[in-house]
Design an enzyme around this catalytic site. Structure first.
Site, PDB file in Angstrom:
ATOM      1  N   GLY A 122      -3.221   7.578  -7.460  1.00 20.21           N
ATOM      2  CA  GLY A 122      -3.530   8.760  -6.320  1.00 20.21           C
ATOM      3  C   GLY A 122      -3.631   8.848  -5.114  1.00 20.21           C
ATOM      4  O   GLY A 122      -4.419   8.814  -4.794  1.00 20.21           O
ATOM      5  N   SER A 124      -1.447   9.465  -2.299  1.00 21.80           N
ATOM      6  CA  SER A 124       0.186  10.610  -1.037  1.00 21.80           C
ATOM      7  C   SER A 124      -1.006  11.913  -1.367  1.00 21.80           C
ATOM      8  O   SER A 124      -0.747  11.977  -2.778  1.00 21.80           O
ATOM      9  CB  SER A 124       1.767  10.505  -1.388  1.00 21.80           C
ATOM     10  OG  SER A 124       1.824   8.521  -1.072  1.00 21.80           O
ATOM     11  N   SER A 156       2.967   7.994  -9.833  1.00 17.33           N
ATOM     12  CA  SER A 156       3.960   6.969 -10.514  1.00 17.33           C
ATOM     13  C   SER A 156       3.191   7.000 -11.726  1.00 17.33           C
ATOM     14  O   SER A 156       1.711   6.569 -11.644  1.00 17.33           O
ATOM     15  CB  SER A 156       4.089   6.008 -10.131  1.00 17.33           C
ATOM     16  OG  SER A 156       5.174   6.522  -8.942  1.00 17.33           O
ATOM     17  N   GLU A 239      -0.081  -3.916  -2.970  1.00 14.70           N
ATOM     18  CA  GLU A 239       1.345  -3.580  -3.250  1.00 14.70           C
ATOM     19  C   GLU A 239       2.732  -3.982  -2.657  1.00 14.70           C
ATOM     20  O   GLU A 239       3.879  -4.345  -3.534  1.00 14.70           O
ATOM     21  CB  GLU A 239       1.072  -1.827  -3.403  1.00 14.70           C
ATOM     22  CG  GLU A 239       2.485  -0.995  -4.054  1.00 14.70           C
ATOM     23  CD  GLU A 239       1.812   0.639  -4.259  1.00 14.70           C
ATOM     24  OE1 GLU A 239       0.893   0.954  -2.641  1.00 14.70           O
ATOM     25  OE2 GLU A 239       3.109   1.277  -3.829  1.00 14.70           O
TER      26      GLU A 239
HETATM   27  C1  LIG Z   1      10.018   6.289  -6.264  1.00 14.00           C
HETATM   28  C2  LIG Z   1       8.654   6.615  -6.147  1.00 14.00           C
HETATM   29  C3  LIG Z   1       7.186   6.822  -6.252  1.00 14.00           C
HETATM   30  C4  LIG Z   1       6.069   6.952  -5.425  1.00 14.00           C
HETATM   31  N1  LIG Z   1       4.830   6.887  -6.490  1.00 14.00           N
HETATM   32  C5  LIG Z   1       3.950   6.928  -5.785  1.00 14.00           C
HETATM   33  C6  LIG Z   1       2.463   6.681  -6.458  1.00 14.00           C
HETATM   34  O1  LIG Z   1       2.255   6.301  -7.286  1.00 14.00           O
HETATM   35  N2  LIG Z   1       1.367   7.345  -5.954  1.00 14.00           N
HETATM   36  C7  LIG Z   1       1.647   7.536  -4.408  1.00 14.00           C
HETATM   37  O2  LIG Z   1       0.392   7.952  -3.293  1.00 14.00           O
HETATM   38  N3  LIG Z   1       2.410   7.897  -4.096  1.00 14.00           N
HETATM   39  C8  LIG Z   1       3.977   7.853  -4.680  1.00 14.00           C
HETATM   40  N4  LIG Z   1       4.704   7.808  -4.062  1.00 14.00           N
HETATM   41  C9  LIG Z   1       4.805   8.547  -2.389  1.00 14.00           C
HETATM   42  C10 LIG Z   1       4.642   7.101  -1.582  1.00 14.00           C
HETATM   43  O3  LIG Z   1       4.245   6.842  -0.569  1.00 14.00           O
HETATM   44  C11 LIG Z   1       5.298   8.701   0.404  1.00 14.00           C
HETATM   45  O4  LIG Z   1       6.372   9.324  -0.399  1.00 14.00           O
HETATM   46  C12 LIG Z   1       5.608   8.009   0.888  1.00 14.00           C
HETATM   47  O5  LIG Z   1       4.760   6.895   2.305  1.00 14.00           O
HETATM   48  C13 LIG Z   1       6.358   8.333   1.862  1.00 14.00           C
HETATM   49  O6  LIG Z   1       5.451   9.563   2.505  1.00 14.00           O
HETATM   50  P1  LIG Z   1       5.458  11.190   2.178  1.00 14.00           P
HETATM   51  O7  LIG Z   1       7.059  10.594   1.611  1.00 14.00           O
HETATM   52  O8  LIG Z   1       5.216  11.795   2.480  1.00 14.00           O
HETATM   53  O9  LIG Z   1       6.994  10.723   4.318  1.00 14.00           O
HETATM   54  P2  LIG Z   1       6.433  11.616   5.445  1.00 14.00           P
HETATM   55  O10 LIG Z   1       5.151  10.568   5.517  1.00 14.00           O
HETATM   56  O11 LIG Z   1       6.271  13.141   5.866  1.00 14.00           O
HETATM   57  O12 LIG Z   1       7.696  10.979   6.208  1.00 14.00           O
HETATM   58  C14 LIG Z   1       9.081  11.307   6.322  1.00 14.00           C
HETATM   59  C15 LIG Z   1      10.263  10.495   7.608  1.00 14.00           C
HETATM   60  O13 LIG Z   1       9.348  10.905   8.004  1.00 14.00           O
HETATM   61  C16 LIG Z   1       8.779   8.511   9.055  1.00 14.00           C
HETATM   62  N5  LIG Z   1       7.973   8.639   9.653  1.00 14.00           N
HETATM   63  C17 LIG Z   1       6.692   9.069   9.440  1.00 14.00           C
HETATM   64  N6  LIG Z   1       5.492   8.828   9.789  1.00 14.00           N
HETATM   65  C18 LIG Z   1       6.171   7.607  11.198  1.00 14.00           C
HETATM   66  C19 LIG Z   1       6.204   6.854  12.063  1.00 14.00           C
HETATM   67  N7  LIG Z   1       4.702   7.119  12.032  1.00 14.00           N
HETATM   68  N8  LIG Z   1       6.840   6.135  12.671  1.00 14.00           N
HETATM   69  C20 LIG Z   1       8.028   6.377  12.353  1.00 14.00           C
HETATM   70  N9  LIG Z   1       8.288   7.122  11.153  1.00 14.00           N
HETATM   71  C21 LIG Z   1       7.952   7.754  10.614  1.00 14.00           C
HETATM   72  C22 LIG Z   1       8.988   8.466   7.764  1.00 14.00           C
HETATM   73  O14 LIG Z   1       9.700   6.931   7.630  1.00 14.00           O
HETATM   74  C23 LIG Z   1       9.988   8.993   6.789  1.00 14.00           C
HETATM   75  O15 LIG Z   1      11.379   8.546   6.822  1.00 14.00           O
HETATM   76  C24 LIG Z   1       6.042   6.858  -4.290  1.00 14.00           C
HETATM   77  C25 LIG Z   1       7.248   7.713  -3.379  1.00 14.00           C
HETATM   78  C26 LIG Z   1       8.163   7.479  -4.499  1.00 14.00           C
HETATM   79  C27 LIG Z   1       9.627   7.429  -3.212  1.00 14.00           C
END
Ligand SMILES: Cc1cc2nc3c(=O)[nH]c(=O)nc-3n(C[C@H](O)[C@H](O)[C@H](O)COP(=O)(O)OP(=O)(O)OC[C@H]3O[C@@H](n4cnc5c(N)ncnc54)[C@H](O)[C@@H]3O)c2cc1C
Length: 377
Positions: A122, A124, A156, A239
């Site tokens: 937990g 994100s 997840s 990770e």
């Molecule tokens: C299959 C899957 C499983 C997951 N499992 C878990 C889990 O078990 N637990 C958990 O906590 N999370 C989990 N996640 C979440 C995952 O860690 C986040 O989706 C990831 O960290 C990206 O965050 P966001 O989706 O909020 O995108 P955002 O952070 O909103 O990013 C959107 C876009 O902007 C870009 N961006 C943002 N900041 C920057 C920067 N400083 N420089 C350049 N580009 C930038 C990103 O690269 C992306 O392309 C999972 C995600 C997936 C897809």
């Protein structure tokens, strides 16, 4: 650095390989990939078998090379992957082993190794993904418990987990990286609502988790109060650094299957496709070498894997997408059929450049921490 295996390690490989040859034919069939409770039971049963045979702690206590041999042999033999035990075995467990107290290690590690308890992550939140330090789920101290309120997303295995490695804000006044704590939250505590999310491939492998005044004992905090960011960096290094290592061997096996299918259906005569498969084969060999190097470096340094894990994660997640795009090219129009082999994996491969830190974020880390370039922001 010598990455060759010693005679003793080869002996470990031989014993493991003959155990696998004996046990794999006795396994029940794998449940449907969309049946998470069934998968949990299956994955935990496999972990219990590993435990009973003396291979359970290979992820933590064995030598790094034994760990690599374990991955090579289990993949080669087609053994089950960690599956629902991914978080517990590959990053919550190693974090508790590295940062927990003796009581915490004794409470949480054995059930993970025996396949009795499953963990989820937990971290994100809707407004805190890449910018994880902006998380808002708050924990207010009340006697010997924290009262936690907020929400998490993309969690997840939340649907089938017993425990959650949870990041909370314990000091809203502190600079944002300093007011965070790392808690182990029991998933059956009152106030937790899990709402499964459906992926492109139809799976409910992750979920939204809503937390309404959930009481988590203070004794469940790993690391000091407000020192959770440092503990989180340990979790993320496992990770990104080692958790995906086994999948490289699995990708090499899949590449072999794709090449055999291409020979059968005539796609092999396409020079461009053959060149793509050759390039992928080289890429996965290089990634395996990089894994060996990262693991040996971590061992030599006596700590968790370093920023080299981001190089691996970046290259691996793109190579995995290319692998399944190649599979689709070999399948031709059948690639649109979800029932065909590799297709659920092809759809899920899209998520690998996002999960565990997006490719853009990995590039930032490689630029700043590996290449030493100035921060762009
Ligand atoms: C299959 C899957 C499983 C997951 N499992 C878990 C889990 O078990 N637990 C958990 O906590 N999370 C989990 N996640 C979440 C995952 O860690 C986040 O989706 C990831 O960290 C990206 O965050 P966001 O989706 O909020 O995108 P955002 O952070 O909103 O990013 C959107 C876009 O902007 C870009 N961006 C943002 N900041 C920057 C920067 N400083 N420089 C350049 N580009 C930038 C990103 O690269 C992306 O392309 C999972 C995600 C997936 C897809």
């Amino acid at each position: 650095m010598d990455l060759a295996y010693t005679a003793e390690e080869e002996d470990f490989r031989a014993r493991l390989s003959s155990w696998l040859a004996a046990v794999l034919p006795t396994l029940p069939p794998r449940p449907d990939p969309l049946d998470w409770p069934g998968r949990r039971a299956y994955d935990c049963d496999w972990q219990r078998r590993l435990h009973d045979a003396g291979y359970a702690d290979v992820h933590w206590d064995a030598s790094p090379t034994q760990r690599l041999i374990f991955l090579e042999e289990t993949e080669r033999a087609g053994a089950p992957y960690v599956g629902a035990n991914f978080v517990g075995l590959l990053h919550a467990g190693p974090t508790i082993a590295a940062e927990g107290t003796r009581e915490q290690r004794e409470r949480w590690l054995p059930p993970v190794l025996r396949g009795e308890e499953v963990w989820c992550q937990g971290f994100s939140e809707p407004e805190a993904g890449s910018d994880l330090a902006s998380l808002r789920t708050r924990a207010v101290r009340d006697g010997d418990a924290y009262v936690v309120t907020g929400s998490k997303t993309w969690t997840s295995h939340a649907e089938v987990a017993d425990w959650c490695e949870l990041l909370v804000r314990t000091d809203p006044e502190a600079p944002r990286h300093r007011g965070i704590s790392w808690l182990a939250m029991p998933m059956d505590a009152p106030g937790i609502t899990v709402r499964p999310l459906r992926t492109l491939a139809g799976s409910t492998e992750f979920a939204e988790v809503f937390l309404d005044e959930v009481r988590v004992p203070v004794a469940n905090r790993v690391g000091a109060e407000n020192d959770g960011w440092r503990v989180t960096m340990v979790t993320l290094s496992f990770e990104r650094g080692t958790a995906f290592a086994g999948e490289v061997v699995a990708c090499r096996r899949t590449l072999g299957e794709i090449a055999r299918a291409a020979r059968r259906n005539g796609a092999w005569s396409d020079d461009v496709l053959r060149r793509r498969m050759g390039a992928l084969s080289a890429e996965f060999r290089a990634l395996w070498r990089l894994t060996q190097w990262n693991v040996s470096e971590a061992q030599a340094g006596g700590g968790p894997p370093g920023a080299g894990g981001s190089v691996f994660k970046l290259r691996y997640s793109h190579a995995r997408q290319e692998l399944y795009d190649t599979a689709a090219a070999v399948l031709g129009p059948d690639a649109l059929d979800l029932g065909r082999e590799w297709n659920p994996d092809r759809l899920s491969s899209l998520s690998y450049t996002i999960a565990a830190g997006t490719s853009q974020i990995q590039r930032n880390i490689v630029a700043e921490r590996v290449l030493g370039l100035p921060k762009g922001r």
